[in-house]
Write a protein that holds these residues in place. Sequence first.
Motif, PDB file in Angstrom:
ATOM      1  N   SER A   1       9.146  -6.331  -4.882  1.00 18.83           N
ATOM      2  CA  SER A   1       9.113  -6.998  -6.182  1.00 18.83           C
ATOM      3  C   SER A   1       7.803  -6.708  -6.886  1.00 18.83           C
ATOM      4  O   SER A   1       6.826  -6.254  -6.270  1.00 18.83           O
ATOM      5  N   ASN A   2       7.758  -6.983  -8.181  1.00 20.54           N
ATOM      6  CA  ASN A   2       6.519  -6.781  -8.942  1.00 20.54           C
ATOM      7  C   ASN A   2       5.389  -7.654  -8.393  1.00 20.54           C
ATOM      8  O   ASN A   2       4.225  -7.233  -8.367  1.00 20.54           O
ATOM      9  N   GLU A   3       5.737  -8.849  -7.937  1.00 20.75           N
ATOM     10  CA  GLU A   3       4.732  -9.756  -7.371  1.00 20.75           C
ATOM     11  C   GLU A   3       4.135  -9.165  -6.096  1.00 20.75           C
ATOM     12  O   GLU A   3       2.914  -9.207  -5.893  1.00 20.75           O
ATOM     13  N   GLU A   4       4.980  -8.620  -5.245  1.00 24.18           N
ATOM     14  CA  GLU A   4       4.495  -8.040  -3.992  1.00 24.18           C
ATOM     15  C   GLU A   4       3.595  -6.832  -4.259  1.00 24.18           C
ATOM     16  O   GLU A   4       2.565  -6.654  -3.595  1.00 24.18           O
ATOM     17  N   ILE A   5       3.984  -6.006  -5.221  1.00 23.85           N
ATOM     18  CA  ILE A   5       3.185  -4.817  -5.527  1.00 23.85           C
ATOM     19  C   ILE A   5       1.848  -5.219  -6.140  1.00 23.85           C
ATOM     20  O   ILE A   5       0.810  -4.623  -5.838  1.00 23.85           O
ATOM     21  N   SER A   6       1.855  -6.242  -6.993  1.00 27.25           N
ATOM     22  CA  SER A   6       0.596  -6.728  -7.570  1.00 27.25           C
ATOM     23  C   SER A   6      -0.323  -7.276  -6.483  1.00 27.25           C
ATOM     24  O   SER A   6      -1.541  -7.036  -6.507  1.00 27.25           O
ATOM     25  N   GLU A   7       0.235  -8.004  -5.525  1.00 25.35           N
ATOM     26  CA  GLU A   7      -0.555  -8.518  -4.408  1.00 25.35           C
ATOM     27  C   GLU A   7      -1.138  -7.369  -3.595  1.00 25.35           C
ATOM     28  O   GLU A   7      -2.287  -7.434  -3.141  1.00 25.35           O
ATOM     29  N   ALA A   8      -0.350  -6.314  -3.432  1.00 23.15           N
ATOM     30  CA  ALA A   8      -0.838  -5.150  -2.699  1.00 23.15           C
ATOM     31  C   ALA A   8      -2.015  -4.512  -3.429  1.00 23.15           C
ATOM     32  O   ALA A   8      -2.994  -4.082  -2.794  1.00 23.15           O
ATOM     33  N   GLY A   9      -1.941  -4.448  -4.757  1.00 22.63           N
ATOM     34  CA  GLY A   9      -3.036  -3.877  -5.534  1.00 22.63           C
ATOM     35  C   GLY A   9      -4.329  -4.656  -5.352  1.00 22.63           C
ATOM     36  O   GLY A   9      -5.408  -4.069  -5.188  1.00 22.63           O
ATOM     37  N   VAL A  10      -4.242  -5.991  -5.354  1.00 21.30           N
ATOM     38  CA  VAL A  10      -5.428  -6.824  -5.155  1.00 21.30           C
ATOM     39  C   VAL A  10      -5.976  -6.636  -3.744  1.00 21.30           C
ATOM     40  O   VAL A  10      -7.194  -6.528  -3.542  1.00 21.30           O
ATOM     41  N   THR A  11      -5.080  -6.574  -2.766  1.00 19.81           N
ATOM     42  CA  THR A  11      -5.510  -6.378  -1.371  1.00 19.81           C
ATOM     43  C   THR A  11      -6.230  -5.051  -1.201  1.00 19.81           C
ATOM     44  O   THR A  11      -7.256  -4.961  -0.502  1.00 19.81           O
ATOM     45  N   ILE A  12      -5.731  -4.003  -1.838  1.00 19.26           N
ATOM     46  CA  ILE A  12      -6.358  -2.684  -1.752  1.00 19.26           C
ATOM     47  C   ILE A  12      -7.764  -2.724  -2.331  1.00 19.26           C
ATOM     48  O   ILE A  12      -8.710  -2.187  -1.746  1.00 19.26           O
ATOM     49  N   VAL A  13      -7.925  -3.371  -3.481  1.00 14.83           N
ATOM     50  CA  VAL A  13      -9.248  -3.458  -4.109  1.00 14.83           C
ATOM     51  C   VAL A  13     -10.198  -4.283  -3.250  1.00 14.83           C
ATOM     52  O   VAL A  13     -11.380  -3.932  -3.096  1.00 14.83           O
ATOM     53  N   GLU A  14      -9.709  -5.371  -2.672  1.00 10.82           N
ATOM     54  CA  GLU A  14     -10.550  -6.183  -1.798  1.00 10.82           C
ATOM     55  C   GLU A  14     -11.027  -5.381  -0.593  1.00 10.82           C
ATOM     56  O   GLU A  14     -12.171  -5.510  -0.151  1.00 10.82           O
ATOM     57  N   LYS A  15     -10.152  -4.543  -0.049  1.00  7.13           N
ATOM     58  CA  LYS A  15     -10.550  -3.689   1.069  1.00  7.13           C
ATOM     59  C   LYS A  15     -11.586  -2.669   0.624  1.00  7.13           C
ATOM     60  O   LYS A  15     -12.548  -2.380   1.354  1.00  7.13           O
ATOM     61  N   ALA A  16     -11.406  -2.120  -0.581  1.00  6.54           N
ATOM     62  CA  ALA A  16     -12.374  -1.156  -1.110  1.00  6.54           C
ATOM     63  C   ALA A  16     -13.743  -1.811  -1.293  1.00  6.54           C
ATOM     64  O   ALA A  16     -14.778  -1.181  -1.055  1.00  6.54           O
ATOM     65  N   ILE A  17     -13.767  -3.075  -1.705  1.00  3.88           N
ATOM     66  CA  ILE A  17     -15.031  -3.802  -1.874  1.00  3.88           C
ATOM     67  C   ILE A  17     -15.728  -3.964  -0.529  1.00  3.88           C
ATOM     68  O   ILE A  17     -16.937  -3.728  -0.403  1.00  3.88           O
ATOM     69  N   ARG A  18     -14.963  -4.370   0.492  1.00  2.00           N
ATOM     70  CA  ARG A  18     -15.556  -4.553   1.815  1.00  2.00           C
ATOM     71  C   ARG A  18     -16.088  -3.231   2.372  1.00  2.00           C
ATOM     72  O   ARG A  18     -17.173  -3.180   2.954  1.00  2.00           O
ATOM     73  N   LEU A  19     -15.315  -2.170   2.196  1.00  2.00           N
ATOM     74  CA  LEU A  19     -15.737  -0.866   2.695  1.00  2.00           C
ATOM     75  C   LEU A  19     -16.976  -0.371   1.955  1.00  2.00           C
ATOM     76  O   LEU A  19     -17.884   0.213   2.561  1.00  2.00           O
ATOM     77  N   SER A  20     -17.014  -0.582   0.645  1.00  2.00           N
ATOM     78  CA  SER A  20     -18.160  -0.148  -0.141  1.00  2.00           C
ATOM     79  C   SER A  20     -19.426  -0.901   0.240  1.00  2.00           C
ATOM     80  O   SER A  20     -20.538  -0.363   0.158  1.00  2.00           O
TER      81      SER A  20
END
Length: 221
Positions: free
Chosen positions: A196-215
Amino acid sequence: MSSLRNSVSSRSLPTARGVIPRQGLVEALQNKIASKENLKDGKSGKHHPQPLYQLSWSRKYEPGFSAKHIMENKDHALHIPMQERYARRPKEGLWWYVNPNGMKMKKVMRTAATWKMKAAIRRGLESQGYDVNGLPRREVLDMSDLEAREAGGIRDASNDKPKVEGTRERGLEAKMPQALLGTLTVMCQPPILLASNEEISEAGVTIVEKAIRLSNGKKSK
């Protein structure tokens, strides 16, 4: 007439891997997804327990899959222009790419998956205070500067960040988003087409949060 209808309904569809019985697109896609195993990242536990994506991140700045292929092929017509393009590209922020090549599906489905994931990542970056390049948005920096000045902070000309002291001031400084860095590649997986659009949006936020931690040098969960 009925015999003709029966012959059409029982007709098989040719595919790259043989012939499959005619059925709805969703059912066929679900069966294809259910047959995939050993995917470890980006899991969604609603209608499809398998992952929507897989991630790879490097602190180095690297070109995407297609650009890298062109740059390594000296006979390619775009070999020199592509090399010059990446030589001029500033090594700052987050270089991120969406790669659907792991999906053994038709191009139209891979394109749809890429479009959905790119849109979700852009929304995720915006929600965390970043622009599309992983750099803090100007209005976010201006707001942080204003809050720091109200708290008695002084802008440090050496790094263009508010220089603040004290508990409250350090709290304001900690809220300021730091620029992301490195190269992030998101590899789409087939379940994204059913999400769903909600699930994909949640995935986008999760990806960015992981990028922040890695950075920031923190281990991604």
